[in-house]
Design an enzyme around this catalytic site. Structure first.
Site, mmCIF file in Angstrom:
data_model
loop_
_atom_site.group_PDB
_atom_site.id
_atom_site.type_symbol
_atom_site.label_atom_id
_atom_site.label_comp_id
_atom_site.label_asym_id
_atom_site.label_seq_id
_atom_site.Cartn_x
_atom_site.Cartn_y
_atom_site.Cartn_z
ATOM 1 N N GLY A 22 0.648 -1.306 -0.073
ATOM 2 C CA GLY A 22 -0.164 -0.170 -0.016
ATOM 3 C C GLY A 22 1.125 1.272 0.065
ATOM 4 O O GLY A 22 1.773 1.334 0.821
ATOM 5 N N ARG A 83 0.805 -4.584 -5.486
ATOM 6 C CA ARG A 83 1.001 -5.944 -5.133
ATOM 7 C C ARG A 83 1.615 -6.985 -6.351
ATOM 8 O O ARG A 83 1.311 -6.410 -7.422
ATOM 9 C CB ARG A 83 -0.430 -6.579 -4.518
ATOM 10 C CG ARG A 83 -1.354 -5.487 -4.129
ATOM 11 C CD ARG A 83 -1.007 -5.209 -2.453
ATOM 12 N NE ARG A 83 -1.739 -4.434 -1.915
ATOM 13 C CZ ARG A 83 -1.485 -3.915 -0.698
ATOM 14 N NH1 ARG A 83 -0.698 -4.186 -0.088
ATOM 15 N NH2 ARG A 83 -2.292 -2.711 -0.206
ATOM 16 N N ASP A 114 5.292 -4.987 5.993
ATOM 17 C CA ASP A 114 5.852 -6.169 6.381
ATOM 18 C C ASP A 114 5.894 -7.273 5.289
ATOM 19 O O ASP A 114 6.770 -7.987 5.236
ATOM 20 C CB ASP A 114 5.036 -6.748 7.702
ATOM 21 C CG ASP A 114 3.454 -6.861 7.499
ATOM 22 O OD1 ASP A 114 3.119 -6.187 6.504
ATOM 23 O OD2 ASP A 114 2.840 -7.912 7.860
ATOM 24 N N THR A 137 4.337 2.437 5.955
ATOM 25 C CA THR A 137 2.753 1.824 5.758
ATOM 26 C C THR A 137 2.013 2.741 6.576
ATOM 27 O O THR A 137 2.635 2.857 7.658
ATOM 28 C CB THR A 137 2.527 0.340 6.005
ATOM 29 O OG1 THR A 137 1.259 0.147 6.195
ATOM 30 C CG2 THR A 137 3.634 0.046 7.337
ATOM 31 N N ASP A 139 -0.298 1.635 8.334
ATOM 32 C CA ASP A 139 -0.848 0.873 9.428
ATOM 33 C C ASP A 139 -0.100 0.977 10.662
ATOM 34 O O ASP A 139 -0.563 0.406 11.700
ATOM 35 C CB ASP A 139 -0.952 -0.671 8.876
ATOM 36 C CG ASP A 139 -1.867 -0.791 7.598
ATOM 37 O OD1 ASP A 139 -2.600 -0.072 7.353
ATOM 38 O OD2 ASP A 139 -1.719 -1.943 6.925
ATOM 39 N N ASP A 141 2.154 -1.170 11.372
ATOM 40 C CA ASP A 141 2.179 -2.439 12.105
ATOM 41 C C ASP A 141 3.555 -3.029 11.785
ATOM 42 O O ASP A 141 3.791 -4.290 11.544
ATOM 43 C CB ASP A 141 1.051 -3.372 11.540
ATOM 44 C CG ASP A 141 1.309 -3.338 9.913
ATOM 45 O OD1 ASP A 141 2.044 -2.609 9.338
ATOM 46 O OD2 ASP A 141 0.473 -4.363 9.580
ATOM 47 N N ARG A 166 -18.243 15.148 12.685
ATOM 48 C CA ARG A 166 -18.850 15.584 14.333
ATOM 49 C C ARG A 166 -19.620 16.625 14.211
ATOM 50 O O ARG A 166 -20.570 16.894 14.886
ATOM 51 C CB ARG A 166 -17.456 16.037 15.072
ATOM 52 C CG ARG A 166 -17.904 16.419 16.368
ATOM 53 C CD ARG A 166 -18.496 15.199 17.354
ATOM 54 N NE ARG A 166 -17.636 14.318 18.026
ATOM 55 C CZ ARG A 166 -17.845 13.251 18.816
ATOM 56 N NH1 ARG A 166 -18.895 13.069 19.087
ATOM 57 N NH2 ARG A 166 -16.953 12.681 19.306
ATOM 58 N N ARG A 183 -5.735 -2.698 8.307
ATOM 59 C CA ARG A 183 -5.669 -4.213 8.114
ATOM 60 C C ARG A 183 -6.084 -4.975 9.418
ATOM 61 O O ARG A 183 -7.058 -5.139 9.784
ATOM 62 C CB ARG A 183 -4.258 -4.442 7.631
ATOM 63 C CG ARG A 183 -4.376 -4.254 6.163
ATOM 64 C CD ARG A 183 -3.233 -5.324 5.570
ATOM 65 N NE ARG A 183 -2.982 -5.227 4.260
ATOM 66 C CZ ARG A 183 -2.041 -6.060 3.750
ATOM 67 N NH1 ARG A 183 -1.009 -6.514 4.528
ATOM 68 N NH2 ARG A 183 -2.010 -5.772 2.370
HETATM 69 P P1 ATP Z 1 0.881 -2.578 3.385
HETATM 70 O O1 ATP Z 1 0.915 -3.316 4.584
HETATM 71 O O2 ATP Z 1 1.056 -1.179 3.636
HETATM 72 O O3 ATP Z 1 -0.179 -2.931 2.428
HETATM 73 P P2 ATP Z 1 2.718 -4.507 2.626
HETATM 74 O O4 ATP Z 1 4.195 -4.337 2.053
HETATM 75 O O5 ATP Z 1 2.636 -5.295 3.860
HETATM 76 O O6 ATP Z 1 2.367 -3.139 3.035
HETATM 77 P P3 ATP Z 1 1.762 -6.641 1.152
HETATM 78 O O7 ATP Z 1 0.529 -6.502 0.123
HETATM 79 O O8 ATP Z 1 1.310 -7.320 2.227
HETATM 80 O O9 ATP Z 1 1.834 -5.058 1.660
HETATM 81 O O10 ATP Z 1 3.065 -7.132 0.287
HETATM 82 C C1 ATP Z 1 3.559 -6.484 -0.785
HETATM 83 C C2 ATP Z 1 4.082 -7.514 -1.754
HETATM 84 O O11 ATP Z 1 5.335 -7.932 -1.156
HETATM 85 C C3 ATP Z 1 3.379 -8.525 -2.114
HETATM 86 O O12 ATP Z 1 2.443 -8.066 -3.225
HETATM 87 C C4 ATP Z 1 4.340 -9.441 -2.728
HETATM 88 O O13 ATP Z 1 4.923 -9.004 -3.978
HETATM 89 C C5 ATP Z 1 5.151 -9.270 -1.757
HETATM 90 N N1 ATP Z 1 5.191 -10.367 -0.562
HETATM 91 C C6 ATP Z 1 4.497 -10.502 0.303
HETATM 92 N N2 ATP Z 1 4.616 -11.455 1.291
HETATM 93 C C7 ATP Z 1 5.457 -12.168 0.537
HETATM 94 C C8 ATP Z 1 6.228 -13.439 0.973
HETATM 95 N N3 ATP Z 1 5.781 -14.098 1.874
HETATM 96 N N4 ATP Z 1 7.115 -13.825 -0.012
HETATM 97 C C9 ATP Z 1 7.699 -13.205 -0.798
HETATM 98 N N5 ATP Z 1 7.139 -11.743 -1.343
HETATM 99 C C10 ATP Z 1 6.177 -11.458 -0.601
#
Ligand code: ATP
Length: 350
Positions: A22, A83, A114, A137, A139, A141, A166, A183
């Site tokens: 995101g 993604r 993450d 992010t 979030d 988190d 409000r 999330r």
């Molecule tokens: P946000 O929480 O702000 O959306 P994020 O980085 O956690 O950010 P995700 O959609 O969870 O967002 O992950 C982003 C991209 O990271 C995924 O689309 C994928 O390409 C890669 N990714 C996530 N998990 C894995 C994993 N276990 N192994 C390899 N690549 C991953």
């Protein structure tokens, strides 16, 4: 420049950066800081587009100081984000590693959450260059960093929106249920709830946790009773902030259920993606700049497999594996303050 740095610079010629997951306000400020500080150390920077997709499909662009002029104040990301399901497959990881080899990249910086860090960890199995994460992010988190880039802007955006809600809620003495992003974490919901003096905060850390043994119907009844008790003889607005994913079906379903079960008339409002957009607030611009510079310095120092974080106002290095553990929840004192004092007092006396 310290002599040590000078010696290491010879081995780091090209670094790459991408934004993933995101988008978060302040990602551009981080890209800018990386490019400018890399230029300071005479390191070339290229940007891969659209998250890990750009790495897999070799979609890149050189990034010069000129390219990052005038972006510190812009939301979103000039590199685009996305993604990338392919990154979760062995083939996708192999393709990403092959692009990095082909482009002669010494180090890769990923600005994201993450999931993006999990991608970096997976990539490290196939590629021997340095990998660095920067937490960005809305979030918040990520473990090991006091704040993530984008969180402050997101909560300010939500606060501004709810202050407006409000006004109208007060004029009509209405009940609003406002759904917030996050999330699976309640950082946004709790902080916004407190800052907007919400009468109810429904988030993972309090509602879901405290009422673990209750069924959906029982939870609904308890909530309905609390609202009725608070609203009896009270001609005022009533705002419930709720974290996305905490109630099955979200705010709209909850509003309908309260109407059906207890004739409580309330309006659902889903703030949604406005929380992701907008110009980053000062705190995010400064955090992003510190972490961007810190990432380049960590690369020069030969570090890898770490996230550059902020701890007690100081730039710190945290193992990527630690960053994605999800142990660092919303501050307990914040939850207690809301549950035991603020909400109760506000509901009965205002
Ligand atoms: P946000 O929480 O702000 O959306 P994020 O980085 O956690 O950010 P995700 O959609 O969870 O967002 O992950 C982003 C991209 O990271 C995924 O689309 C994928 O390409 C890669 N990714 C996530 N998990 C894995 C994993 N276990 N192994 C390899 N690549 C991953």
């Amino acid at each position: 420049m310290p002599t040590d740095d000078k010696n290491k610079i010879k081995t780091v010629k090209r670094i790459a950066v991408l934004t993933s997951g995101g988008d978060a306000p302040g990602m551009n400020a981080a890209i800018r800081a990386i490019v400018i500080s890399a230029q300071h150390y005479q390191i070339a920077v290229i940007g891969f587009c659209a998250g890990f997709n750009g790495l897999i499909d070799d979609m890149s662009m050189p990034l010069s100081v000129k390219d990052v002029a005038n972006i510190i104040q812009k939301g979103g990301t000039i590199l685009k984000s996305a993604r990338c399901p392919a990154m979760k497959t062995p083939l996708g990881i192999a393709q990403a590693a092959s692009t990095l080899l082909k482009e002669k990249i010494d180090a890769l910086i990923v600005i994201g959450g993450d999931g993006s860090f999990a991608g970096l960890i997976a990539l490290q199995q196939e590629w021997s260059g340095q990998v660095i994460g920067i937490p960005a992010t809305i979030d918040n988190d990520i473990d090991g960093s006091d704040f993530t880039i984008g969180f402050s802007t997101a909560i300010n955006t939500a606060i501004e929106a709810i202050d407006k809600i409000r006004d109208t809620a007060e004029a009509f003495e209405r009940i609003f249920i406002v759904e917030l992003m996050g999330r699976h974490s309640g950082h946004i919901t709790f902080n916004v709830g407190i800052a907007c003096a919400a009468e109810q905060v429904i988030s993972f850390e309090n509602f879901a946790h405290n009422n673990q043994t209750m069924g959906e119907q029982e939870k609904l009844l308890t909530l309905a009773q609390e609202i009725k008790l608070a609203q009896a003889n009270r001609h005022a607005s009533y705002i419930i902030v709720i974290a996305e994913n905490v109630w099955q079906g979200g705010a709209s379903v909850l509003a309908r259920q309260l109407q059906d079960l207890a004739h409580i008339d309330c309006t659902a409002c889903i703030l949604g993606h406005i929380q992701r957009g907008g110009s980053p607030v000062a705190k995010d611009r400064i955090l992003a700049t510190k972490l961007g510079v810190g990432a380049v310095q960590a690369i020069i120092a030969g570090k890898s497999n770490i996230m550059i974080a902020e701890q007690n106002n100081t730039v710190a290095a945290v193992a990527l594996q630690t960053a994605i553990m999800h142990q660092q929840g919303v501050s307990k004192s914040l939850i207690q303050a809301q549950e035991n004092i603020l909400a109760l007092t506000a509901q009965r006396l205002c």
